[in-house]
Write an enzyme that holds these catalytic residues in place. Structure first.
Site, PDB file in Angstrom:
ATOM      1  CG  HIS A 325     -14.951  26.410 -28.667  1.00 56.10           C
ATOM      2  ND1 HIS A 325     -15.279  26.295 -29.997  1.00 56.10           N
ATOM      3  CD2 HIS A 325     -15.844  25.643 -27.989  1.00 56.10           C
ATOM      4  CE1 HIS A 325     -16.319  25.475 -30.118  1.00 56.10           C
ATOM      5  NE2 HIS A 325     -16.687  25.077 -28.926  1.00 56.10           N
ATOM      6  N   GLY A 326     -12.201  29.993 -27.449  1.00 53.58           N
ATOM      7  CA  GLY A 326     -11.270  30.584 -26.501  1.00 53.58           C
ATOM      8  C   GLY A 326     -10.155  31.328 -27.195  1.00 53.58           C
TER       9      GLY A 326
END
Length: 467
Positions: A325-326
């Site tokens: 996700h990041g």
């Protein structure tokens, strides 16, 4: 190019007209493939080479795998192909994160080093189309395909614009048969398409963007100025925002895809009514959950090898899912929280226990929602310091802030939850989708006209575009 922008509607109208004007399915696929490159290039044409590279690797790998019988060479092919795609993802998405983390570690150890001068731009949607391409190559390696696909079909599968930049992540086995099927305009379920797109538009442009503007952004920007109760409301608002933002995108992507005769998988099923984190992940971002299960968790060994290895595989899957996700420690910790809770639930068989009676379902449902919201703090916050402060406030820690929200604001949150429950419980969208298309179109137009004053002047990018 956002689905809520006027230029997208102009782009869509042109592509729609060209697509249905053609008779041969292959010509239609070519039009949609070219349109997909235009769609992606509208963000930054320089990154078209990136998606072309991923398509090329997937195409060459699937042909090589289908023509190679020797297992040793097959392992080399799959390793090289997946390695190239993961390296590309790693360079663009994680270089700055790992470089900064290494510099911070060395400086802590007293080794003088400077920050790297290179700052790499994150291409929009890179995680989605890379994971989709990897899934396809792995499926070929697992002998789920007997014949190689041509270059146009592979390019179309990876670059199809409705789901290109934020999913749903599509399985090759589900999508490739659709490419070859001749589409008929009369077979498109227009009432369902209109209802789904209008619903997604409403969730994104009206609910998500306004929640961000009035509650989420102010609280997360300066949490120390707010009371504990206000912080809790701000976090609840973010839970609603990210759901409406992402599920709204998914709904619109599915609707646009259906208008061309293609079916994308459902990505959300009322996740906030889950009675455990296990159930939550069966209902939230379903296409990613299935991808992580099929290509990561099972590849790590799944639930084979005893409980200890199962818990290890579960934790690794969720931590790596957080990193997907990041590129930050916040996302890693968000994945760790979910992995830890999933492990505890599996250990004590919580999903089965939570469904014993209505009282337990209610209690476990409320607890699950609160735990999801606590985890969302790490997902949204700018840094770990802000995250820990807000979580402490949510758990009753001392907070000197004085700003708060009114009973009307709390009523709005409760109203949104109630509206979501009614739509889900009574399948309101499905009921309307059974009406004649002209009536549904007229109602949708009236609905959007009424909502126009509530739409912020500046369109907010979809949250998941950054992943």
């Amino acid at each position: 190019m956002l689905f809520t922008e006027l230029r997208f509607f102009a782009f869509y109208a042109i592509v729609f007209a060209l697509y249905w004007a053609l008779r041969q399915q292959r010509q239609r696929v070519l039009v949609l493939t070219i349109a997909s490159f235009v769609f992606y290039g509208a963000w930054d044409w320089r990154f078209l080479g990136l998606i072309v590279f991923v398509i090329g690797v997937a195409y060459i790998a699937q042909r090589a795998l289908l023509h190679e019988a020797l297992q040793t060479k097959r392992r080399w092919i799959i390793g090289l192909a997946v390695g190239l795609m993961l390296t590309t993802l790693g360079v663009f998405k994680y270089f700055d994160f790992f470089a900064d983390s290494l510099v911070a570690l060395l400086q802590t150890l007293g080794i003088p080093v400077s920050q790297p001068l290179v700052q790499i731009i994150l291409p929009v949607g890179i995680s989605f189309f890379t994971f989709q391409a990897i899934g396809y190559v792995v499926d070929v390696a697992r002998k789920e395909f007997d014949e190689p696909e041509d270059l146009l079909s592979v390019a179309f599968f990876i670059a199809f614009f409705p789901q290109l930049v934020a999913g749903p992540i599509v399985r090759a086995l589900d999508f490739f048969p659709q490419i070859k099927d001749k589409k008929l305009l009369r077979d498109v379920p227009w009432s369902g398409v209109i209802v789904m797109f209008a619903g997604g538009f409403f969730k994104k442009a009206v609910i998500a963007d306004n929640l961000a503007r009035f509650y989420v952004d102010p609280v997360f920007a300066e949490p120390g100025a707010y009371t504990n109760e206000a912080i809790i409301l701000g976090v609840f608002a973010y839970a609603a925002q990210i759901y409406c933002d992402f599920s709204g995108y998914s709904d619109m992507a599915i609707a646009v895809s259906r208008s061309f005769g293609f079916q994308l998988p459902v990505n959300f099923k009322a996740p906030y009514f889950s009675t455990s984190i296990t159930v939550f992940w069966r209902r939230w971002h379903i296409s990613l959950s299935h991808w992580l299960r099929d290509y990561l968790y099972i590849s790590l060994g799944g639930n084979r090898g005893g409980n200890v290895k199962t818990y290890r595989n579960l934790m690794l899957t969720m931590v790596l899912g957080g990193l997907w996700h990041g590129a930050s420690w916040n996302f890693l910790f968000w994945g760790y929280i979910h992995g830890a809770i999933l492990t505890i639930e599996r250990l004590f068989n919580i999903p089965k226990l939570s469904e014993k009676n209505s009282i337990l379902r209610l209690l476990f449902g409320a607890l699950t929602f609160y735990l999801v919201c606590i985890a969302w703090v790490f997902f949204r916050s700018a840094n770990f310091e802000v995250s820990t402060f807000m979580v402490s406030s949510m758990l009753g820690g001392k907070n000197g802030g004085s700003m708060t929200f009114s009973a009307v604001d709390w009523g709005l949150m409760a109203g949104l939850l109630g509206l979501h429950y009614l739509v889900f419980r009574f399948k309101i969208g499905m009921r309307i989708a059974s009406w004649p298309a002209p009536i549904v179109a007229a109602l949708a137009g009236l609905w959007i006209a009424i909502l126009l004053p509530l739409i912020p002047n500046e369109a907010q990018p979809f949250i998941y575009f950054q992943f």
